[in-house]
Design an enzyme around this catalytic site. Structure first.
Site, PDB file in Angstrom:
ATOM      1  N   CYS A 103       0.798  -1.229   0.000  1.00 18.11           N
ATOM      2  CA  CYS A 103       0.000   0.000   0.000  1.00 18.11           C
ATOM      3  C   CYS A 103       0.831   1.280   0.000  1.00 18.11           C
ATOM      4  O   CYS A 103       0.449   2.278  -0.603  1.00 18.11           O
ATOM      5  CB  CYS A 103      -0.942   0.003   1.201  1.00 18.11           C
ATOM      6  SG  CYS A 103      -1.920  -1.503   1.388  1.00 18.11           S
ATOM      7  N   ASP A 106      -4.507  -2.522   6.827  1.00 19.07           N
ATOM      8  CA  ASP A 106      -5.728  -3.239   7.171  1.00 19.07           C
ATOM      9  C   ASP A 106      -5.760  -4.655   6.607  1.00 19.07           C
ATOM     10  O   ASP A 106      -6.223  -5.587   7.260  1.00 19.07           O
ATOM     11  CB  ASP A 106      -6.944  -2.465   6.665  1.00 19.07           C
ATOM     12  CG  ASP A 106      -7.188  -1.189   7.459  1.00 19.07           C
ATOM     13  OD1 ASP A 106      -6.274  -0.772   8.193  1.00 19.07           O
ATOM     14  OD2 ASP A 106      -8.270  -0.612   7.333  1.00 19.07           O
ATOM     15  N   CYS A 127      -2.372   3.701   2.330  1.00 16.46           N
ATOM     16  CA  CYS A 127      -3.452   2.817   2.761  1.00 16.46           C
ATOM     17  C   CYS A 127      -4.521   3.586   3.526  1.00 16.46           C
ATOM     18  O   CYS A 127      -4.418   4.785   3.760  1.00 16.46           O
ATOM     19  CB  CYS A 127      -2.899   1.655   3.566  1.00 16.46           C
ATOM     20  SG  CYS A 127      -1.956   2.137   5.018  1.00 16.46           S
ATOM     21  N   ASP A 128      -5.522   2.843   3.977  1.00 12.89           N
ATOM     22  CA  ASP A 128      -6.807   3.409   4.383  1.00 12.89           C
ATOM     23  C   ASP A 128      -6.747   4.625   5.302  1.00 12.89           C
ATOM     24  O   ASP A 128      -7.344   5.656   5.025  1.00 12.89           O
ATOM     25  CB  ASP A 128      -7.643   2.334   5.082  1.00 12.89           C
ATOM     26  CG  ASP A 128      -8.044   1.214   4.148  1.00 12.89           C
ATOM     27  OD1 ASP A 128      -7.509   1.167   3.023  1.00 12.89           O
ATOM     28  OD2 ASP A 128      -8.867   0.376   4.543  1.00 12.89           O
ATOM     29  N   CYS A 186      -5.261  -1.418  -2.121  1.00 13.86           N
ATOM     30  CA  CYS A 186      -6.245  -2.386  -2.631  1.00 13.86           C
ATOM     31  C   CYS A 186      -7.080  -1.790  -3.762  1.00 13.86           C
ATOM     32  O   CYS A 186      -7.510  -0.637  -3.695  1.00 13.86           O
ATOM     33  CB  CYS A 186      -7.144  -2.853  -1.511  1.00 13.86           C
ATOM     34  SG  CYS A 186      -6.253  -3.731  -0.207  1.00 13.86           S
ATOM     35  N   GLU A 197     -12.630  -3.618  11.649  1.00 10.58           N
ATOM     36  CA  GLU A 197     -13.451  -3.965  10.492  1.00 10.58           C
ATOM     37  C   GLU A 197     -13.762  -5.452  10.512  1.00 10.58           C
ATOM     38  O   GLU A 197     -12.919  -6.268  10.901  1.00 10.58           O
ATOM     39  CB  GLU A 197     -12.724  -3.602   9.194  1.00 10.58           C
ATOM     40  CG  GLU A 197     -12.531  -2.118   9.020  1.00 10.58           C
ATOM     41  CD  GLU A 197     -11.767  -1.761   7.761  1.00 10.58           C
ATOM     42  OE1 GLU A 197     -11.731  -0.563   7.433  1.00 10.58           O
ATOM     43  OE2 GLU A 197     -11.201  -2.666   7.120  1.00 10.58           O
ATOM     44  N   SER A 237     -14.961  -3.224   6.169  1.00  7.06           N
ATOM     45  CA  SER A 237     -14.004  -2.871   5.131  1.00  7.06           C
ATOM     46  C   SER A 237     -14.749  -2.335   3.927  1.00  7.06           C
ATOM     47  O   SER A 237     -15.917  -2.684   3.673  1.00  7.06           O
ATOM     48  CB  SER A 237     -13.202  -4.109   4.735  1.00  7.06           C
ATOM     49  OG  SER A 237     -12.507  -3.906   3.529  1.00  7.06           O
TER      50      SER A 237
END
Length: 589
Positions: A56, A88, A129-130, A201, A451, A477
């Protein structure tokens, strides 16, 4: 001579480098290789979350070098910092997932400390990433110094048997393996083909949803975040962001100038139109809090109800971010919403308005199938709905993408943790029609609001994705699809009604009436309810559990006294009077 002249101006960094008293600081700066001219120039933070633990953030160090080159070319001196990331996809389904949402706050705080601690003049934040993405926006808003955000880009999709796959298929393969539908060799083959290299992702999961949000808020130039991680053009985008940070400094363009209420409304519509991650609601509330913009969870309902799904993206659709980029990217989604009168023109960090940026964007690829017009939408409304009722008086989020149902009723199957629920799915103890209840996974109770992708993907893998509902005070997620309700507030650990549900209670979920309720006698159980002991009593998670607010307010650890409250309590809540009475009995008002 063609030397670039340094404009005469007052800089924040003068506090650390100007005058005889700052000789020790200058001595230390010289030790890093800076000369007189470099020290005199504006000092621009290049902040990134590079790590080699996952794909990521893997390319961010390279992008940081390019951004630094852009700063130098525009007459500034780059100062590089690294911050943390929690991945994640690796942490999912483990105790490590408790750290994910907490990392959003830590990343924001660490950027503030590094940039303010050195009195830097501007910043470029590179995120992957997230949680690094909303943290980038939160830090820009909190510091409110000239700055730009750039998403490191999506991973390319993998390929297996001639078909594209993402990490979503790996999680679902785990469920299929547990059900005996695939063997060890097939699971191994899926695992080995899903993630081909650098990038976050690939579906319209949380990372790509939030990257689109950064663009819509005006913090990233249109088109820059769409460029995949391994595309050579990504480095040029980073270089231009370095130049742009300097342009923002020269023209005194600040993050809060572009993070307006209209920009947040636009972002909510873009999330709805792409059936994006429900985590966007949580993060947008937190970002609005930092930007001093009044926003409540209820404000997301009209955004979703009045915005159709026009992008055919995973997890509910067919395509990944790479195909969206090839089709025309974020711009073509925004252009379609603009044509339908669903977006408002707002400022951006480039100095041009959002609509001017869209006008300058390349047209959609001929024959593209990823994005449709509003008149020919894939679904008539956005991918989520905000529900209330006697199980969630402060509000919760129903994920609608990927199925046609708008209601579900069934018996409660109660689990006190994600692990308990996952074990039940894998053991075949969940039946069609059940409503899985996973509690004590909220921001404080988790702690960290994990999540539930391992559980939801296992349900899909076992063929139960369309037949079972799941409600939780945790999160989902962006890769989750199915009939799922998350962010239930108040959470169980804070005395929320979800903590009073018992095995077998009838649970009713209805998107048309926007209700999450039960007909069980919850009031009679209130007197005997006791909170579960804290899972963590020391360290950062314990500190977070004590400080964090409601998921309905973004699960933030900080509020502003000089800003309008970002709470559901300030927004009219759509409930029937009997539900209102029940709610007051349960929470003791």
């Amino acid at each position: 001579m063609n030397e670039k002249k340094i404009p005469i101006r007052t800089l924040r960094s003068d506090a650390i480098k100007t005058g005889p008293d700052r000789a020790p600081a200058r001595a230390m700066l010289r030790a890093t290789g800076l000369d007189d001219e470099a020290i005199a120039r504006p000092m621009v933070a290049i902040v990134h979350s590079w790590s080699n633990v996952s794909p990521c953030n893997l390319n961010l160090r390279d992008l940081a070098e390019a951004a630094a080159e852009g700063v130098r070319a525009a007459g500034g001196t780059p100062v590089e910092f690294n911050t943390i990331a929690v991945t994640d996809g690796i942490a999912m389904g483990t105790s490590g997932m408790r750290s994910s949402l907490v990392s959003r706050e830590v990343i924001t705080d660490s950027i503030e400390l590094a940039v303010d601690g050195h009195c830097l003049d501007a910043m470029v934040v590179l995120c992957g990433c997230d949680k690094t993405i909303p943290a980038a926006a939160m830090a820009l808003a909190r510091l409110n110094i000239p700055g730009v955000a750039l998403y490191g880009g999506s991973i390319a999709h993998g390929s297996r048997n001639g078909c594209p796959i993402t990490v979503q298929e790996v999680f679902e393969a785990v469920g299929a393996h547990g059900a005996g539908k695939i063997d060890d060799a097939e699971l191994d083959d899926v695992e080995r083909h899903a993630c081909p290299g650098a990038g976050a992702c690939g579906g319209q999961f949380t990372a790509n949803t939030m990257a689109m949000v950064l663009t819509t808020l005006g913090l990233s130039p249109v088109g820059f975040n769409d460029i995949p991680a391994t595309d050579p053009a990504k480095r040029e985008a980073a270089f231009r962001c370095g130049e742009l940070a300097m342009a923002c400094l020269d023209n005194h363009r600040l993050p809060r100038d572009v993070m307006t209420r209209a920009a947040f409304d636009n972002a909510a519509r873009m999330v709805a139109a792409t059936a994006g991650s429900t985590n966007a609601v949580l993060h947008l509330l937190a970002m609005a809090n930092e930007a001093r913009v009044p926003l409540s969870i209820e404000d997301f309902e009209p955004a979703s109800a009045n915005t159709p799904v026009i992008a055919d993206l995973k997890p509910g659709g067919r395509y990944s971010a790479v195909e969206l980029t090839a089709a025309g990217g974020t711009a073509i989604v925004a252009q379609e919403l603009r044509r339908a009168g669903l977006l408002t023109d707002t400022p951006t960090v480039t100095g041009r308005s959002l609509f001017a940026e869209l006008d300058a964007a390349p047209p959609a690829a001929e024959g593209q199938q990823v994005v449709r017009s509003v008149a020919h939408a894939f679904k008539p409304r956005g991918g989520y709905s905000i529900l209330y009722g006697n199980l969630s008086p402060e509000g919760c989020i129903l994920k609608l993408a990927g199925h046609g149902r708008t209601s579900h009723a069934g018996p409660a199957r109660v689990f006190e943790s994600e692990e308990e629920a996952f074990a039940a799915v894998q053991a075949g103890r969940i039946r069609s029609g059940d409503v899985m209840v996973i509690r004590n996974e909220g921001p404080a109770g988790g702690p960290g609001m994990r999540e539930m992708l391992a559980v939801t993907a296992a349900l899909v893998g076992r063929g139960l994705g369309n037949d079972v509902a799941l409600i939780t005070d945790g999160r989902f997620s962006g890769a989750t699809h199915g009939f799922m309700v998350g962010h239930i507030a108040p959470e169980a650990a804070r005395g929320g009604p979800i903590g009073l549900i018992r095995e077998g209670d009838a649970i009713f979920i209805d998107a048309s009436t926007r209700e999450l309720r039960t007909d069980a006698d919850l009031a009679s159980r209130r007197g005997t309810w006791q909170p579960t002991p804290p899972k963590v009593t020391r360290g950062v998670l314990a500190k977070y559990a004590r400080l964090v607010g409601s998921a309905a307010e973004g699960a933030v650890t900080q509020a502003f006294d000089d800003a309008p409250a970002t709470t559901a309590a300030t927004t009219p809540i759509r409930r029937k009077s009997d539900e209102e009475n029940m709610t007051q009995e349960l929470i003791g008002n």
